[in-house]
Write a protein that holds these residues in place. Sequence first.
Motif, PDB file in Angstrom:
ATOM      1  N   LYS A   1      54.337  23.243  50.789  1.00 47.58           N
ATOM      2  CA  LYS A   1      53.047  22.660  50.376  1.00 47.58           C
ATOM      3  C   LYS A   1      52.069  22.558  51.547  1.00 47.58           C
ATOM      4  O   LYS A   1      51.437  21.534  51.743  1.00 47.58           O
ATOM      5  N   TRP A   2      52.003  23.630  52.359  1.00 48.60           N
ATOM      6  CA  TRP A   2      51.085  23.739  53.496  1.00 48.60           C
ATOM      7  C   TRP A   2      51.290  22.632  54.517  1.00 48.60           C
ATOM      8  O   TRP A   2      50.376  22.210  55.203  1.00 48.60           O
ATOM      9  N   THR A   3      52.550  22.163  54.622  1.00 45.92           N
ATOM     10  CA  THR A   3      52.913  21.158  55.618  1.00 45.92           C
ATOM     11  C   THR A   3      54.166  21.613  56.344  1.00 45.92           C
ATOM     12  O   THR A   3      55.147  22.015  55.708  1.00 45.92           O
ATOM     13  N   LYS A   4      54.112  21.554  57.673  1.00 39.52           N
ATOM     14  CA  LYS A   4      55.296  21.829  58.494  1.00 39.52           C
ATOM     15  C   LYS A   4      55.911  20.495  58.873  1.00 39.52           C
ATOM     16  O   LYS A   4      55.231  19.617  59.399  1.00 39.52           O
ATOM     17  N   ASN A   5      57.198  20.341  58.608  1.00 42.97           N
ATOM     18  CA  ASN A   5      57.939  19.153  59.009  1.00 42.97           C
ATOM     19  C   ASN A   5      58.836  19.553  60.173  1.00 42.97           C
ATOM     20  O   ASN A   5      59.706  20.411  60.031  1.00 42.97           O
ATOM     21  N   ILE A   6      58.611  18.908  61.323  1.00 42.91           N
ATOM     22  CA  ILE A   6      59.254  19.288  62.575  1.00 42.91           C
ATOM     23  C   ILE A   6      60.258  18.214  62.979  1.00 42.91           C
ATOM     24  O   ILE A   6      59.901  17.038  63.090  1.00 42.91           O
ATOM     25  N   THR A   7      61.493  18.630  63.235  1.00 39.62           N
ATOM     26  CA  THR A   7      62.531  17.735  63.723  1.00 39.62           C
ATOM     27  C   THR A   7      63.096  18.327  65.007  1.00 39.62           C
ATOM     28  O   THR A   7      63.352  19.526  65.074  1.00 39.62           O
ATOM     29  N   VAL A   8      63.284  17.479  66.018  1.00 38.10           N
ATOM     30  CA  VAL A   8      63.842  17.941  67.295  1.00 38.10           C
ATOM     31  C   VAL A   8      65.208  17.293  67.466  1.00 38.10           C
ATOM     32  O   VAL A   8      65.353  16.082  67.306  1.00 38.10           O
ATOM     33  N   THR A   9      66.209  18.124  67.806  1.00 36.84           N
ATOM     34  CA  THR A   9      67.584  17.658  67.995  1.00 36.84           C
ATOM     35  C   THR A   9      67.972  17.782  69.458  1.00 36.84           C
ATOM     36  O   THR A   9      67.714  18.804  70.080  1.00 36.84           O
TER      37      THR A   9
ATOM     38  N   ILE B   1      64.522  22.870  68.024  1.00 35.26           N
ATOM     39  CA  ILE B   1      63.547  22.458  67.018  1.00 35.26           C
ATOM     40  C   ILE B   1      63.932  23.040  65.669  1.00 35.26           C
ATOM     41  O   ILE B   1      64.465  24.154  65.593  1.00 35.26           O
ATOM     42  N   GLU B   2      63.675  22.276  64.622  1.00 36.66           N
ATOM     43  CA  GLU B   2      63.868  22.745  63.261  1.00 36.66           C
ATOM     44  C   GLU B   2      62.562  22.529  62.521  1.00 36.66           C
ATOM     45  O   GLU B   2      61.946  21.465  62.645  1.00 36.66           O
ATOM     46  N   GLU B   3      62.140  23.537  61.776  1.00 37.03           N
ATOM     47  CA  GLU B   3      60.895  23.445  61.025  1.00 37.03           C
ATOM     48  C   GLU B   3      61.167  23.714  59.555  1.00 37.03           C
ATOM     49  O   GLU B   3      61.895  24.635  59.217  1.00 37.03           O
ATOM     50  N   ASP B   4      60.557  22.904  58.699  1.00 38.40           N
ATOM     51  CA  ASP B   4      60.630  23.101  57.258  1.00 38.40           C
ATOM     52  C   ASP B   4      59.183  23.204  56.779  1.00 38.40           C
ATOM     53  O   ASP B   4      58.356  22.345  57.108  1.00 38.40           O
TER      54      ASP B   4
END
Length: 167
Positions: free
Chosen positions: A58-66, A52-55
């Motif tokens: 602005k009080w938002t987590k953007n989650i990408t799974v590889t 998992i990668e998290e960015d």
Amino acid sequence: MNMKKAMKKWILPLLVMVLLLSAALKPALAYFTTYSWAKGGYTVHQESRTKIEEDFSKWTKNITVTNTEGEPVYVRARAFAGSAYALIYSGDGWSDGGDGWWYYASPVAAGEKTASPLSVKIENIPKAEMDAGFNVAVVYESTRVQYSADGTPFYDFSQTLDRGGEQ
């Protein structure tokens, strides 16, 4: 006659020894039937690995799974921040499963990642915590792609391959 005396002399100690050994036999057998040792093993290999990668901005987590290697997988994710905060989910290709999990619609092939991130916006943050900071834990799972008799892909998350999470 000397032989008879010698035998009589040894019979009593021999009988005592046999009696003592027979009394100790049951506990000795119990020991050997209670304890055992085994050697060997079986290695279990996962068919796929994900990360998992998290960015956060602005009080938002953007989650990408590889999917780093192996077979294609389906993924799902969820976030935890305590009941005081509202978590608003969004993302192309992600849908609410109604069970607290957000599911990515397409299988993720080996070496690829979810095409769009799952965005988790954090709302209702008290001013004191905005300055001090707090954690939002993200958990995800992946499971290999299953195929029905007609070749349609589907997922079965009761067969989980990877569980992970970061704060």
